[in-house]
Design an enzyme around this catalytic site. Structure first.
Site, PDB file in Angstrom:
ATOM      1  N   THR A 143       4.236 -25.672 -17.015  1.00 57.15           N
ATOM      2  CA  THR A 143       3.773 -25.315 -15.679  1.00 57.15           C
ATOM      3  C   THR A 143       2.622 -26.208 -15.232  1.00 57.15           C
ATOM      4  OG1 THR A 143       2.553 -23.604 -14.471  1.00 57.15           O
ATOM      5  CG2 THR A 143       2.417 -23.500 -16.843  1.00 57.15           C
ATOM      6  N   TYR A 184      -2.708 -17.598 -18.851  1.00 51.31           N
ATOM      7  CA  TYR A 184      -1.311 -18.048 -18.717  1.00 51.31           C
ATOM      8  C   TYR A 184      -1.217 -19.552 -18.936  1.00 51.31           C
ATOM      9  CZ  TYR A 184       2.958 -19.622 -16.428  1.00 51.31           C
ATOM     10  OH  TYR A 184       4.146 -20.250 -16.147  1.00 51.31           O
TER      11      TYR A 184
HETATM   12  N1  NAD Z   1       8.389 -18.823 -11.641  1.00 55.93           N
HETATM   13  C1  NAD Z   1       7.525 -19.804 -11.522  1.00 55.93           C
HETATM   14  O1  NAD Z   1       7.011 -20.061 -10.445  1.00 55.93           O
HETATM   15  C2  NAD Z   1       7.178 -20.654 -12.718  1.00 55.93           C
HETATM   16  C3  NAD Z   1       6.309 -21.756 -12.542  1.00 55.93           C
HETATM   17  C4  NAD Z   1       6.019 -22.558 -13.648  1.00 55.93           C
HETATM   18  C5  NAD Z   1       6.570 -22.276 -14.887  1.00 55.93           C
HETATM   19  N2  NAD Z   1       7.399 -21.197 -15.040  1.00 55.93           N
HETATM   20  C6  NAD Z   1       7.960 -20.916 -16.377  1.00 55.93           C
HETATM   21  O2  NAD Z   1       9.366 -20.725 -16.243  1.00 55.93           O
HETATM   22  C7  NAD Z   1       9.827 -19.805 -17.233  1.00 55.93           C
HETATM   23  C8  NAD Z   1      10.732 -18.764 -16.595  1.00 55.93           C
HETATM   24  O3  NAD Z   1      10.031 -18.097 -15.564  1.00 55.93           O
HETATM   25  P1  NAD Z   1      10.756 -17.111 -14.525  1.00 55.93           P
HETATM   26  O4  NAD Z   1      10.098 -17.272 -13.210  1.00 55.93           O
HETATM   27  O5  NAD Z   1      12.212 -17.287 -14.631  1.00 55.93           O
HETATM   28  O6  NAD Z   1      10.314 -15.694 -15.110  1.00 55.93           O
HETATM   29  P2  NAD Z   1      11.166 -14.378 -15.420  1.00 55.93           P
HETATM   30  O7  NAD Z   1      10.176 -13.328 -15.784  1.00 55.93           O
HETATM   31  O8  NAD Z   1      12.122 -14.127 -14.330  1.00 55.93           O
HETATM   32  O9  NAD Z   1      11.979 -14.835 -16.712  1.00 55.93           O
HETATM   33  C9  NAD Z   1      11.473 -14.779 -18.026  1.00 55.93           C
HETATM   34  C10 NAD Z   1      12.594 -14.249 -18.904  1.00 55.93           C
HETATM   35  O10 NAD Z   1      12.160 -14.256 -20.275  1.00 55.93           O
HETATM   36  C11 NAD Z   1      12.452 -13.006 -20.870  1.00 55.93           C
HETATM   37  N3  NAD Z   1      11.461 -12.830 -21.951  1.00 55.93           N
HETATM   38  C12 NAD Z   1      10.121 -12.723 -21.821  1.00 55.93           C
HETATM   39  N4  NAD Z   1       9.555 -12.607 -23.031  1.00 55.93           N
HETATM   40  C13 NAD Z   1      10.556 -12.663 -23.950  1.00 55.93           C
HETATM   41  C14 NAD Z   1      10.620 -12.599 -25.363  1.00 55.93           C
HETATM   42  N5  NAD Z   1       9.514 -12.477 -26.106  1.00 55.93           N
HETATM   43  N6  NAD Z   1      11.820 -12.690 -25.969  1.00 55.93           N
HETATM   44  C15 NAD Z   1      12.954 -12.836 -25.235  1.00 55.93           C
HETATM   45  N7  NAD Z   1      12.962 -12.877 -23.900  1.00 55.93           N
HETATM   46  C16 NAD Z   1      11.775 -12.806 -23.263  1.00 55.93           C
HETATM   47  C17 NAD Z   1      12.365 -12.003 -19.741  1.00 55.93           C
HETATM   48  O11 NAD Z   1      13.080 -10.808 -19.979  1.00 55.93           O
HETATM   49  C18 NAD Z   1      12.959 -12.801 -18.583  1.00 55.93           C
HETATM   50  O12 NAD Z   1      14.372 -12.678 -18.531  1.00 55.93           O
HETATM   51  C19 NAD Z   1       8.570 -19.245 -17.906  1.00 55.93           C
HETATM   52  O13 NAD Z   1       8.427 -19.904 -19.160  1.00 55.93           O
HETATM   53  C20 NAD Z   1       7.450 -19.634 -16.975  1.00 55.93           C
HETATM   54  O14 NAD Z   1       6.238 -19.820 -17.676  1.00 55.93           O
HETATM   55  C21 NAD Z   1       7.710 -20.384 -13.977  1.00 55.93           C
HETATM   56  O1  GDU Z   2       0.538 -13.723  -0.192  1.00 53.16           O
HETATM   57  C1  GDU Z   2       0.189 -14.906  -0.385  1.00 53.16           C
HETATM   58  C2  GDU Z   2       0.599 -15.620  -1.527  1.00 53.16           C
HETATM   59  C3  GDU Z   2       0.149 -16.924  -1.680  1.00 53.16           C
HETATM   60  N1  GDU Z   2      -0.654 -17.496  -0.738  1.00 53.16           N
HETATM   61  C4  GDU Z   2      -1.068 -18.894  -0.905  1.00 53.16           C
HETATM   62  O2  GDU Z   2       0.103 -19.666  -1.066  1.00 53.16           O
HETATM   63  C5  GDU Z   2      -0.106 -20.736  -1.986  1.00 53.16           C
HETATM   64  C6  GDU Z   2       0.890 -20.610  -3.120  1.00 53.16           C
HETATM   65  O3  GDU Z   2       0.604 -19.428  -3.869  1.00 53.16           O
HETATM   66  P1  GDU Z   2       1.659 -18.780  -4.891  1.00 53.16           P
HETATM   67  O4  GDU Z   2       1.091 -17.468  -5.336  1.00 53.16           O
HETATM   68  O5  GDU Z   2       3.011 -18.792  -4.285  1.00 53.16           O
HETATM   69  O6  GDU Z   2       1.696 -19.813  -6.100  1.00 53.16           O
HETATM   70  P2  GDU Z   2       0.478 -20.459  -6.931  1.00 53.16           P
HETATM   71  O7  GDU Z   2       0.283 -21.844  -6.395  1.00 53.16           O
HETATM   72  O8  GDU Z   2      -0.680 -19.580  -6.980  1.00 53.16           O
HETATM   73  O9  GDU Z   2       1.026 -20.494  -8.437  1.00 53.16           O
HETATM   74  C7  GDU Z   2       2.309 -20.921  -8.828  1.00 53.16           C
HETATM   75  O10 GDU Z   2       2.331 -22.283  -9.115  1.00 53.16           O
HETATM   76  C8  GDU Z   2       1.458 -22.714 -10.138  1.00 53.16           C
HETATM   77  C9  GDU Z   2       1.600 -24.205 -10.270  1.00 53.16           C
HETATM   78  O11 GDU Z   2       1.134 -24.856  -9.125  1.00 53.16           O
HETATM   79  C10 GDU Z   2       1.797 -22.013 -11.439  1.00 53.16           C
HETATM   80  O12 GDU Z   2       3.008 -22.498 -11.948  1.00 53.16           O
HETATM   81  C11 GDU Z   2       1.873 -20.516 -11.236  1.00 53.16           C
HETATM   82  O13 GDU Z   2       2.438 -19.928 -12.398  1.00 53.16           O
HETATM   83  C12 GDU Z   2       2.724 -20.136 -10.077  1.00 53.16           C
HETATM   84  O14 GDU Z   2       2.589 -18.748  -9.829  1.00 53.16           O
HETATM   85  C13 GDU Z   2      -1.560 -20.616  -2.411  1.00 53.16           C
HETATM   86  O15 GDU Z   2      -2.322 -21.461  -1.601  1.00 53.16           O
HETATM   87  C14 GDU Z   2      -1.920 -19.155  -2.125  1.00 53.16           C
HETATM   88  O16 GDU Z   2      -3.265 -18.934  -1.844  1.00 53.16           O
HETATM   89  C15 GDU Z   2      -1.040 -16.806   0.387  1.00 53.16           C
HETATM   90  O17 GDU Z   2      -1.764 -17.328   1.221  1.00 53.16           O
HETATM   91  N2  GDU Z   2      -0.606 -15.520   0.527  1.00 53.16           N
END
Ligand code: NAD
Ligand code: GDU
Length: 340
Positions: free
Chosen positions: A118, A142
């Site tokens: 991330t 995180y």
């Molecule tokens: N969503 C984002 O914006 C974002 C941004 C950057 C990185 N990531 C990374 O992407 C990956 C997936 O995120 P997502 O948005 O799909 O989240 P999500 O919560 O939808 O998916 C995570 C999945 O992992 C499973 N899980 C969690 N802990 C587990 C464990 N110990 N054993 C087996 N399964 C487990 C959950 O049940 C779920 O299905 C994560 O590693 C997260 O850190 C997500």
């Molecule tokens: O209700 C809201 C939600 C978000 N924001 C703004 O929108 C932008 C994006 O915010 P998000 O909450 O959508 O995402 P973040 O940038 O905070 O974080 C996301 O992107 C990061 C990397 O840039 C990490 O991966 C993190 O896990 C993931 O949640 C920010 O400026 C935030 O202040 C608002 O103004 N109102």
């Protein structure tokens, strides 16, 4: 057919990656504890093993049983404020989970790994756009646990001949363009999901956290990447590793930033109605802008994003969020579909 273990394959991004693997001719096997994922996110015919990725024996036996040649590791906990309130749970799940996965992979002789990292590993970047060699100074548990997991994978790579691609995602958004999967958890906090909720009348307004940043319109700027493009980046990373490519840590974004107000305008265009918003103070810990240097993933993995536009991301997210609710189960129908 190459089989690939997908941890967290019942979640938002993992389920999209499962579809991309199937589309590309791979055979995914999902390992998920269903803590935040849902069984119905795993397509029919894809084996689902319900269990904890921290269980190295389970990982090894699953890899052996399905003769997997590689793993994609999505399973993690990822809600930033929750990580601040519950750091021990976050360190356990994200670090012990990665440890269990690596132990299982080494035991089963699987040495190719694509890892979900991330942009949160960078913390508040000194310079923009952010390069992969920028200092990593995470500002919450995180991001810290994900950075530690990256380092753990790096050590395993050196000692045990594991090759890996760690993809540092920027702001992941959107949904499957064919409507097969998307975010399924209620209570969204991410901007695009919140704005879609407001456009669909599920909340009265979007709170904009700060309009006094040093950005063109004063609101926060992010590099939004379509979840379907992110999924094909994983397939490209897998192909790179299967062809004997070297280990890489790469940003995954488009290299362009959009402000909060620009996102709200895009949602208004897609929905054809206004999205009310109110300005509030800055949210603690928010960087003003986060944009990737994203050349590496294109050049080194040959990634060709297909949905590189904010309007596309937003319209796919809106279509998913506004999809008709699943029909209620009739008496006597099984509550859950059986999986192999
Ligand atoms: N969503 C984002 O914006 C974002 C941004 C950057 C990185 N990531 C990374 O992407 C990956 C997936 O995120 P997502 O948005 O799909 O989240 P999500 O919560 O939808 O998916 C995570 C999945 O992992 C499973 N899980 C969690 N802990 C587990 C464990 N110990 N054993 C087996 N399964 C487990 C959950 O049940 C779920 O299905 C994560 O590693 C997260 O850190 C997500
Ligand atoms: O209700 C809201 C939600 C978000 N924001 C703004 O929108 C932008 C994006 O915010 P998000 O909450 O959508 O995402 P973040 O940038 O905070 O974080 C996301 O992107 C990061 C990397 O840039 C990490 O991966 C993190 O896990 C993931 O949640 C920010 O400026 C935030 O202040 C608002 O103004 N109102």
């Amino acid at each position: 057919m190459t089989r690939v273990l997908v941890t967290g394959g019942a979640g938002y991004i993992g389920s999209q990656a499962v579809l991309a693997l199937l589309d590309a001719g791979y055979q995914p096997v999902v390992l998920d504890d269903l803590s935040t994922g849902l069984r119905e996110a795993v397509p029919e015919g894809v084996p689902l093993v319900v269990g904890d990725v921290a269980d190295a024996n389970l990982v090894a036996s699953t890899l052996r049983a399905h003769r997997a040649e590689a793993a994609m590791h999505f399973a993690a906990s990822l809600v930033v404020p929750e990580s601040v309130a519950q750091p021990l749970a976050y360190w356990r799940n994200n670090l012990a989970g990665t440890l269990g996965l690596l132990e299982g992979c080494v035991a089963a002789g699987v040495r190719r790994l694509v890892f979900s990292s991330t942009a949160a590993v960078y913390g508040i970047p000194d310079t923009l756009p952010v390069r992969e060699d920028a200092p990593c100074r995470p500002i919450n548990p995180y991001g810290a646990s994900k950075l530690a997991a990256e380092r753990l994978i790096g050590d395993a790579a050196t000692a045990h001949g594991v090759s890996f691609v760690a993809l540092r995602y920027f702001n992941v958004a959107g949904a499957d363009p064919a409507g097969r999967t998307g975010r399924r958890r209620p209570g969204a906090t991410h901007l695009i999901a919140v704005a879609c909720d407001a456009a669909l009348g599920r909340r009265d307004a979007v709170t904009v956290y700060g309009d006094d940043y040093d950005t063109p319109d004063g609101t926060g700027v992010r590099d939004y990447v379509h979840v379907a493009d992110l999924a094909t980046a994983h397939v490209a990373a897998l192909r790179h590793l299967l062809e004997g490519g070297r280990s890489l840590t790469l940003n995954c974004g488009y290299g362009r930033g959009h402000s909060v107000l620009a996102v709200l305008r895009a949602v208004e265009r897609a929905a054809g109605r206004p999205v009310p918003h109110r300005i509030a103070p800055r949210r603690a810990g928010d960087p003003p802008a986060v944009i990737a240097v994203a050349d590496g993933v294109r050049q080194l993995l040959g990634w060709h994003p297909m949905h590189d536009s904010l309007d596309r991301i937003v319209s796919d997210a809106l279509a998913w969020e506004g999809r008709p609710a699943a029909p209620p189960l009739l008496p006597g129908q099984p509550a859950e579909r059986a999986h192999a």
